[in-house]
Design an enzyme around this catalytic site. Structure first.
Site, PDB file in Angstrom:
ATOM      1  N   HIS A 183     -10.003   1.296   5.461  1.00  0.00           N
ATOM      2  CA  HIS A 183      -8.666   1.561   6.018  1.00  0.00           C
ATOM      3  C   HIS A 183      -8.795   2.633   7.100  1.00  0.00           C
ATOM      4  O   HIS A 183      -9.537   3.602   6.938  1.00  0.00           O
ATOM      5  CB  HIS A 183      -7.704   2.015   4.914  1.00  0.00           C
ATOM      6  CG  HIS A 183      -6.277   1.996   5.373  1.00  0.00           C
ATOM      7  ND1 HIS A 183      -5.764   2.966   6.199  1.00  0.00           N
ATOM      8  CD2 HIS A 183      -5.268   1.111   5.152  1.00  0.00           C
ATOM      9  CE1 HIS A 183      -4.492   2.679   6.465  1.00  0.00           C
ATOM     10  NE2 HIS A 183      -4.170   1.551   5.839  1.00  0.00           N
ATOM     11  N   SER A 232       3.034  -2.323  10.640  1.00  0.00           N
ATOM     12  CA  SER A 232       4.482  -2.360  10.882  1.00  0.00           C
ATOM     13  C   SER A 232       5.137  -3.711  10.564  1.00  0.00           C
ATOM     14  O   SER A 232       6.053  -4.146  11.267  1.00  0.00           O
ATOM     15  CB  SER A 232       4.795  -1.932  12.318  1.00  0.00           C
ATOM     16  OG  SER A 232       4.397  -0.588  12.506  1.00  0.00           O
ATOM     17  N   GLY A 283       2.183   2.089  10.869  1.00  0.00           N
ATOM     18  CA  GLY A 283       3.223   3.103  10.740  1.00  0.00           C
ATOM     19  C   GLY A 283       3.954   3.445  12.027  1.00  0.00           C
ATOM     20  O   GLY A 283       4.738   4.382  12.076  1.00  0.00           O
ATOM     21  N   GLU A 323      -5.841  -4.821  10.988  1.00  0.00           N
ATOM     22  CA  GLU A 323      -4.836  -3.761  11.033  1.00  0.00           C
ATOM     23  C   GLU A 323      -5.030  -2.901  12.282  1.00  0.00           C
ATOM     24  O   GLU A 323      -5.737  -1.873  12.232  1.00  0.00           O
ATOM     25  CB  GLU A 323      -4.987  -2.852   9.804  1.00  0.00           C
ATOM     26  CG  GLU A 323      -4.682  -3.517   8.489  1.00  0.00           C
ATOM     27  CD  GLU A 323      -4.018  -2.519   7.554  1.00  0.00           C
ATOM     28  OE1 GLU A 323      -2.906  -2.815   7.106  1.00  0.00           O
ATOM     29  OE2 GLU A 323      -4.585  -1.459   7.310  1.00  0.00           O
ATOM     30  N   ASN A 335       0.861  -1.185   0.000  1.00  0.00           N
ATOM     31  CA  ASN A 335       0.000   0.000   0.000  1.00  0.00           C
ATOM     32  C   ASN A 335       0.900   1.238   0.000  1.00  0.00           C
ATOM     33  O   ASN A 335       1.462   1.606   1.033  1.00  0.00           O
ATOM     34  CB  ASN A 335      -0.906  -0.029   1.238  1.00  0.00           C
ATOM     35  CG  ASN A 335      -1.834   1.174   1.288  1.00  0.00           C
ATOM     36  OD1 ASN A 335      -1.915   1.939   0.336  1.00  0.00           O
ATOM     37  ND2 ASN A 335      -2.525   1.345   2.396  1.00  0.00           N
ATOM     38  N   TRP A 336       1.006   1.868  -1.182  1.00  0.00           N
ATOM     39  CA  TRP A 336       1.904   3.034  -1.288  1.00  0.00           C
ATOM     40  C   TRP A 336       1.261   4.310  -0.786  1.00  0.00           C
ATOM     41  O   TRP A 336       1.896   5.356  -0.750  1.00  0.00           O
ATOM     42  CB  TRP A 336       2.360   3.193  -2.753  1.00  0.00           C
ATOM     43  CG  TRP A 336       3.345   2.150  -3.174  1.00  0.00           C
ATOM     44  CD1 TRP A 336       3.994   1.277  -2.353  1.00  0.00           C
ATOM     45  CD2 TRP A 336       3.803   1.868  -4.501  1.00  0.00           C
ATOM     46  NE1 TRP A 336       4.831   0.462  -3.091  1.00  0.00           N
ATOM     47  CE2 TRP A 336       4.725   0.802  -4.412  1.00  0.00           C
ATOM     48  CE3 TRP A 336       3.525   2.404  -5.762  1.00  0.00           C
ATOM     49  CZ2 TRP A 336       5.367   0.271  -5.524  1.00  0.00           C
ATOM     50  CZ3 TRP A 336       4.162   1.883  -6.870  1.00  0.00           C
ATOM     51  CH2 TRP A 336       5.080   0.822  -6.762  1.00  0.00           C
ATOM     52  N   LYS A 337      -0.026   4.234  -0.444  1.00  0.00           N
ATOM     53  CA  LYS A 337      -0.737   5.405   0.100  1.00  0.00           C
ATOM     54  C   LYS A 337      -0.487   6.638  -0.773  1.00  0.00           C
ATOM     55  O   LYS A 337      -0.475   6.526  -1.987  1.00  0.00           O
ATOM     56  CB  LYS A 337      -0.319   5.646   1.563  1.00  0.00           C
ATOM     57  CG  LYS A 337      -0.427   4.385   2.412  1.00  0.00           C
ATOM     58  CD  LYS A 337      -0.213   4.656   3.876  1.00  0.00           C
ATOM     59  CE  LYS A 337      -0.239   3.359   4.648  1.00  0.00           C
ATOM     60  NZ  LYS A 337      -0.198   3.546   6.084  1.00  0.00           N
TER      61      LYS A 337
HETATM   62  C1  PEP Z   1      -1.249   0.198   6.369  1.00  0.00           C
HETATM   63  O1  PEP Z   1      -1.393   1.413   6.432  1.00  0.00           O
HETATM   64  O2  PEP Z   1      -2.113  -0.524   5.825  1.00  0.00           O
HETATM   65  C2  PEP Z   1      -0.043  -0.387   6.965  1.00  0.00           C
HETATM   66  C3  PEP Z   1      -0.048  -1.659   7.242  1.00  0.00           C
HETATM   67  O3  PEP Z   1       0.995   0.473   7.170  1.00  0.00           O
HETATM   68  P1  PEP Z   1       2.414   0.112   7.839  1.00  0.00           P
HETATM   69  O4  PEP Z   1       2.921  -1.151   7.194  1.00  0.00           O
HETATM   70  O5  PEP Z   1       3.276   1.299   7.521  1.00  0.00           O
HETATM   71  O6  PEP Z   1       2.180  -0.068   9.290  1.00  0.00           O
END
Ligand code: PEP
Length: 260
Positions: free
Chosen positions: A96, A213, A174, A168, A9-11
């Site tokens: 999300h 993470s 993050g 999640e 997920n490059w957001k």
């Molecule tokens: C996400 O935002 O879906 C996510 C898993 O981010 P990260 O891997 O940076 O925690």
């Protein structure tokens, strides 16, 4: 055999230089080496069809980060499910925590999106996660059931068949602080049991991802007992060399597990 699904997920990150480099390296270094994993990229919308053209003859698929609930018309700035279907997108993320938080998306809106995605033949990825506060007050299970029930109420239990649920935890996204395996296992088994009480077969057909993470150094800890069927990865997917190493390491671990 269910393949392990890794979604990057490059957001709201990247530019043409980043995209060209990353897609080039992924197609060269990962595409042909995957037998046990499927890889999908969720880029910012503006680049999605550009990337699509490069991925046409590869095993790497595309995921949309969001979708509107309208099919067409006067909805400036939005993208419809018909458009995503038109260009061959496979998965769409809904629920999300960043959309819930920064765009005020409610359980109801998330449900509408989920149903729309599924009914149009794409695969919805429903993100469910509790905040630190909700965790502290033991509200996780209750809020997950509310979201799942909301989807079922607006459709029926079969809408969940062959879809994806990503656990999640908001506090893990993050933050560099991942949930540990037993926490993840507890939540996934709870959701599975709940859905199974409504329809056993549907529960069997759901893919469960973990996101929060995940990185190259901690992936070893997530593979016990076939509980997690894939990862949703944010930050660690933006560093291409490390991400490729992560995908290759996952492929190796899964191939060894399949042999044993
Ligand atoms: C996400 O935002 O879906 C996510 C898993 O981010 P990260 O891997 O940076 O925690």
């Amino acid at each position: 055999m269910k393949k392990f699904l890794i979604i990057a997920n490059w957001k709201l990150n990247g530019n043409l230089k980043f995209i060209n480099k990353n897609i080039n390296l992924m197609t060269k270094k990962i595409d042909n080496s995957l037998s046990f994993c499927n890889l999908s990229i969720a880029p910012p919308y503006v680049y999605i069809n550009y990337i699509n053209n490069f991925l046409k003859n590869t095993s790497i698929s595309l995921t949309a980060q969001n979708v509107d609930i309208h099919l067409q018309g006067s909805f400036t700035g939005e993208t419809s499910i018909k458009m995503l279907k038109d260009i061959g997108i496979k998965y769409v993320i809904t629920g999300h925590s960043e959309r819930r938080l920064f765009h005020n998306e409610s359980n109801n809106l998330v449900s509408q999106k989920f149903i729309l995605i599924k009914n149009n033949g794409l695969i919805p990825i429903l993100c469910l996660g509790e905040t630190e506060e909700q965790k502290k007050y033991n509200q996780t299970e209750k809020i997950f059931i509310q979201q799942i029930n909301n989807i079922i109420k607006n459709s029926n239990i079969n809408i969940l068949n062959k879809t994806i649920i990503a656990y999640e935890p908001v506090w893990a996204i993050g933050s560099g602080k991942n949930a540990n395996f037993s926490e993840i296992q507890k939540i996934i088994l709870f959701i599975k049991k709940y859905i199974s009480s409504l329809n056993k077969q549907v529960a069997k057909n759901i893919y469960f991802l973990y996101g929060g993470s995940v990185n190259y150094s901690n992936i070893n800890t997530f593979f016990k007992k076939n509980i997690i069927n894939g990862f949703l990865i944010g930050k660690a997917s933006l560093e291409i060399e490390n991400f490729i190493a992560l995908v290759k390491k996952t492929e190796k671990i899964i191939s060894l597990l399949n042999r044993s």
